[in-house]
Each structure stands twice: as structure tokens, then as C-alpha cells.
Design a protein around this motif. Sequence first.
Motif, mmCIF file in Angstrom:
data_model
loop_
_atom_site.group_PDB
_atom_site.id
_atom_site.type_symbol
_atom_site.label_atom_id
_atom_site.label_comp_id
_atom_site.label_asym_id
_atom_site.label_seq_id
_atom_site.Cartn_x
_atom_site.Cartn_y
_atom_site.Cartn_z
ATOM 1 N N LEU A 109 0.981 -1.151 0.091
ATOM 2 C CA LEU A 109 0.054 0.022 -0.005
ATOM 3 C C LEU A 109 0.980 1.169 0.166
ATOM 4 O O LEU A 109 1.421 1.567 1.103
ATOM 5 C CB LEU A 109 -0.927 -0.137 1.342
ATOM 6 N N GLU A 110 0.966 1.980 -1.098
ATOM 7 C CA GLU A 110 1.779 2.887 -1.294
ATOM 8 C C GLU A 110 1.533 4.104 -2.309
ATOM 9 O O GLU A 110 2.178 4.680 -2.817
ATOM 10 C CB GLU A 110 3.390 2.346 -1.752
ATOM 11 N N SER A 111 0.457 3.929 -2.795
ATOM 12 C CA SER A 111 -0.187 4.759 -3.838
ATOM 13 C C SER A 111 -0.424 6.139 -3.275
ATOM 14 O O SER A 111 -0.785 6.431 -2.327
ATOM 15 C CB SER A 111 -1.294 4.035 -4.540
ATOM 16 N N PRO A 112 -0.305 7.252 -4.235
ATOM 17 C CA PRO A 112 -0.704 8.549 -3.738
ATOM 18 C C PRO A 112 -2.333 8.741 -3.056
ATOM 19 O O PRO A 112 -2.605 9.436 -2.415
ATOM 20 C CB PRO A 112 -0.343 9.426 -4.893
ATOM 21 N N GLU A 113 -3.121 7.905 -4.197
ATOM 22 C CA GLU A 113 -4.590 7.880 -3.552
ATOM 23 C C GLU A 113 -4.764 7.751 -2.144
ATOM 24 O O GLU A 113 -5.728 8.184 -1.367
ATOM 25 C CB GLU A 113 -5.256 7.074 -4.369
ATOM 26 N N LEU A 114 -3.776 7.009 -1.706
ATOM 27 C CA LEU A 114 -3.984 6.678 -0.019
ATOM 28 C C LEU A 114 -3.674 7.741 0.709
ATOM 29 O O LEU A 114 -3.907 7.809 1.829
ATOM 30 C CB LEU A 114 -2.963 5.442 0.315
ATOM 31 N N MET A 115 -2.737 8.632 0.232
ATOM 32 C CA MET A 115 -2.168 9.807 1.102
ATOM 33 C C MET A 115 -3.166 11.033 0.997
ATOM 34 O O MET A 115 -3.199 11.624 1.988
ATOM 35 C CB MET A 115 -0.766 10.127 0.339
ATOM 36 N N TYR A 116 -3.753 11.061 -0.225
ATOM 37 C CA TYR A 116 -4.510 12.286 -0.432
ATOM 38 C C TYR A 116 -5.909 12.015 0.465
ATOM 39 O O TYR A 116 -6.638 11.225 0.273
ATOM 40 C CB TYR A 116 -5.189 12.573 -1.964
ATOM 41 N N ARG A 117 -6.084 12.991 1.119
ATOM 42 C CA ARG A 117 -7.451 12.943 2.123
ATOM 43 C C ARG A 117 -8.796 12.727 1.320
ATOM 44 O O ARG A 117 -9.513 11.958 1.946
ATOM 45 C CB ARG A 117 -7.530 14.110 2.999
ATOM 46 N N GLU A 118 -8.890 13.318 0.032
ATOM 47 C CA GLU A 118 -10.097 13.292 -0.515
ATOM 48 C C GLU A 118 -10.365 11.936 -1.107
ATOM 49 O O GLU A 118 -11.481 11.552 -1.639
ATOM 50 C CB GLU A 118 -10.192 14.510 -1.511
ATOM 51 N N SER A 119 -9.226 11.094 -1.341
ATOM 52 C CA SER A 119 -9.735 9.948 -2.040
ATOM 53 C C SER A 119 -9.233 8.733 -1.168
ATOM 54 O O SER A 119 -9.216 7.547 -1.540
ATOM 55 C CB SER A 119 -8.611 9.824 -3.495
ATOM 56 N N GLU A 163 -12.341 6.089 -0.156
ATOM 57 C CA GLU A 163 -12.553 5.144 -1.306
ATOM 58 C C GLU A 163 -11.558 4.370 -1.780
ATOM 59 O O GLU A 163 -11.913 3.127 -2.028
ATOM 60 C CB GLU A 163 -12.993 6.063 -2.333
ATOM 61 N N THR A 164 -10.376 4.772 -1.541
ATOM 62 C CA THR A 164 -9.238 3.869 -2.116
ATOM 63 C C THR A 164 -8.931 2.809 -0.940
ATOM 64 O O THR A 164 -8.903 1.542 -1.445
ATOM 65 C CB THR A 164 -7.828 4.603 -2.093
ATOM 66 N N LEU A 165 -9.107 2.777 0.180
ATOM 67 C CA LEU A 165 -9.203 1.945 1.405
ATOM 68 C C LEU A 165 -10.102 0.891 0.933
ATOM 69 O O LEU A 165 -10.136 -0.457 1.057
ATOM 70 C CB LEU A 165 -9.114 2.374 2.653
ATOM 71 N N GLU A 166 -11.691 1.448 0.670
ATOM 72 C CA GLU A 166 -12.601 0.412 0.568
ATOM 73 C C GLU A 166 -12.324 -0.238 -0.595
ATOM 74 O O GLU A 166 -12.735 -1.540 -0.640
ATOM 75 C CB GLU A 166 -13.762 1.418 0.339
ATOM 76 N N GLY A 167 -11.760 0.083 -1.697
ATOM 77 C CA GLY A 167 -11.558 -0.709 -2.727
ATOM 78 C C GLY A 167 -10.452 -1.572 -2.385
ATOM 79 O O GLY A 167 -10.686 -2.780 -2.803
ATOM 80 N N ILE A 168 -9.409 -1.345 -1.914
ATOM 81 C CA ILE A 168 -8.538 -2.394 -1.423
ATOM 82 C C ILE A 168 -8.955 -3.231 -0.658
ATOM 83 O O ILE A 168 -8.828 -4.710 -0.826
ATOM 84 C CB ILE A 168 -7.252 -1.740 -0.551
#
Length: 389
Positions: free
Chosen positions: A164-174, A177-182
Motif C-alpha cells: 500500500l503505497e499509492s498517492p491515492e492513499l495519501m490524499y485525504r479526498e480519495s 474510497e481507495t481503502l474501501e476498494g483495497i
Amino acid sequence: MRHFGHIAPEVRQRLFHQEPCEFSADSPARLLAAALGATLYSPATRPRLADDIVKQTGRGVVSMVLCLEDSIGDEDVAEGEENLVRQFADLAGRQGAVEPPLLFIRVRTPEQIPDLVRRLGPAVRLLSGFVLPKFTEEPGMPFLEALASAEAQSGRRLFAMPVLESPELMYRESRVETLEGISRAVDKYRERVLALRLGVTDFCSSYGLRRAPDMTAYDVQIVASVIADVVNMLGRADGTGFTVTGPVWEYFRVQERMFKPQLRRSPFLEGQAEELREALIEHSMDGLLREITLDHANGLLGKTCIHPSHVLPVHALSVVSHEEFSDAQDILRPERCGGGVLRSQYTNKMNEVKPHRAWAERTLLRAESFGVANEDIGFVELLAAGIPA
């Protein structure tokens, strides 16, 4: 294999109230996930990789990742793949001499998974699985599907360790949603996902940050917030969670030979624990030790390592203390299943049966993997005993 299996049996007997259990690549996934310990990364292009693996096994390493991704250049991928095939064949030819650690390959693309499994041939029996980079739901699913296909093709149980290292995990707005997808992706392949790994270096990269050697990942607040949310959504102790491993420690200017003389003065006999502690701090190990401790406090187990000198501290700090073991056993006694509050056998804390039950279960699993120290044994003694002669 077993943790601290590289030290003499009589020394283990002196150190441990309960010795670490033996396990193999065929052990239950629940045990393997807890027993990963310090997972040592190595570039797949190393020309004497098989020798390196054997050497590190003799130093207490039980899990390794052979990397075809960020640790090598784009132009070296084909060479790295060819080298892996050769080195696995070499290692397979040595079977019987030493049991290798759990071996994983970090790939770049889903297509590499079945291709490498095919090219490894009979030596695939030494492979425990694949590390999947920059994992989110949409790009991550093809990796998991490829792994399932390769497993069926080879007849070999293969595990995935998504990073788990993608920018989408860092950005608060995403992030949510990203964690739910993972969560959806890894839950679909739950039996094949051994652990989730955190790529904190990539997290920092999104903001142009790099932590100093006297700072832990938890001192970088934006990174600490991601770790907290990953554990919150993917590391729960209610049966839905996964083992989440600690982030890499980037600094390795501390060579083992630099503090071996202090260890060799035998803290067992001369009571030089404080001197050893000062030597470790002086050589910039204190940041690593603090981070390992904070990993455990925040629900992480195991750690990504890029230097052999990090392995033993991770393992020594993963051993369950006699006090922790005593508390966990008390909490889980059958007669306590109805709940209640009791004073610990060490008479220094309250053990509340129902709220502390999940902690106790995780503690006993860690005890099975890493052992339980004797009452008079601490980190320094474990570290000193584990340094090879």
C-alpha cells in the motif's frame, strides 16, 4: 525454520521461557503472517543471490523479498528475471543443506507472475509468493487473478503481499474510497493474501518529504495518519482484518561490526546493558528501535528491511515478555470467558477480560512465532545472543 534458530539450543534455553515454534513454507497462513518478522529485501540482479540467501538464513532471516521493481533500473528487469531463474535453480540444488527462508518476488506487472512461475520449473517449490506494488483495487485485481492462475498452473500454494503505497492513499479526498476498494479486492482473495505491506517511502515522496534518522514514521504526521487509517480499515481484530507490516527503515550506516565489540562484552555476565544501549544510540540505532516499538503499539507486526543489521533488532523486540505472556494467559483462561477484571500476576496493572481479549490472542500468536523471554531476559540479551560469532 524458527526465529532464533541460528543460535545454539543451550543459549535458547537460557533466553526463553517458551521457545519460538518451528514452521515451514507449508505452515498455516495465520502462523506465517505473524512469523514474517524482518522481511529483508534484495535486488533480483545480485549475481550471488543464492549465496546471499543461504548466508542470511544463517543469520536468522526467515523471510526475503527478491525485488524486480524499484530496487533495479527499468533496463535491468529482463536480466533480473533471468538471474532469479538461475539462482532459484542453484538454491534448489542445495536442498537438504539448509532450509531457505520464505521467498517472495516483487514484480512490476501481472504478466510476470505466471511467466516466472513457468520459468522457475521445479524450483518453484522454493517460492512462497509475490509482492504486488502500488496496490489499489482496479490495477491490483489483475495481479491477484494472475497469482491465482499461477497457483493452479504450478500446484504450489502462493501468497500475495500487496504494498500500500499509492498517492491515492495519501490524499485525504480519495483515501477512504481507495481503502474501501483495497478492502474489496483483498477480501475476495483473502486466503491468498498473507499480509499487507506499507510503502512509507512512496507516501513521503508524494509531498517531497524524507524523515531524518532520529525521526520515526509516526513523527511525520501526514504519514502517521495514513498508517492509522490503514490499520483502522484493514487491520481490525474482529476476523475481517489482515496482518499489516511496519514500514522500511531507510538508514543503515550502522554496520554490525561497529557495535559487535560492545555486544561481545557479554551483557549476561557483566551487566553492561546501559553501555550497550548508549552504543546503539550513538550509532543511530535508536530511531529504528523507537519505530519498531511504535509499530507494535499501532497494530503492526513485522517490518520491511533493506539492510541485514535491521533484522535482529526487529526480531528481538518481537519476542513476548514474560509479563505480557502471563497477562495474556490469565485473560484467556476458560474460567474467565464471562468477563470481569483481575489484577495481573505482576501486581502492576488491571487486566479487563473482555476488552483485552483480542490483545491477548494476538500476543499468544506472537509468542508462538517469536517465543517468550525468561523473566530476567530483555532486549539487550536477545540482541547480544543473536549476533553471529
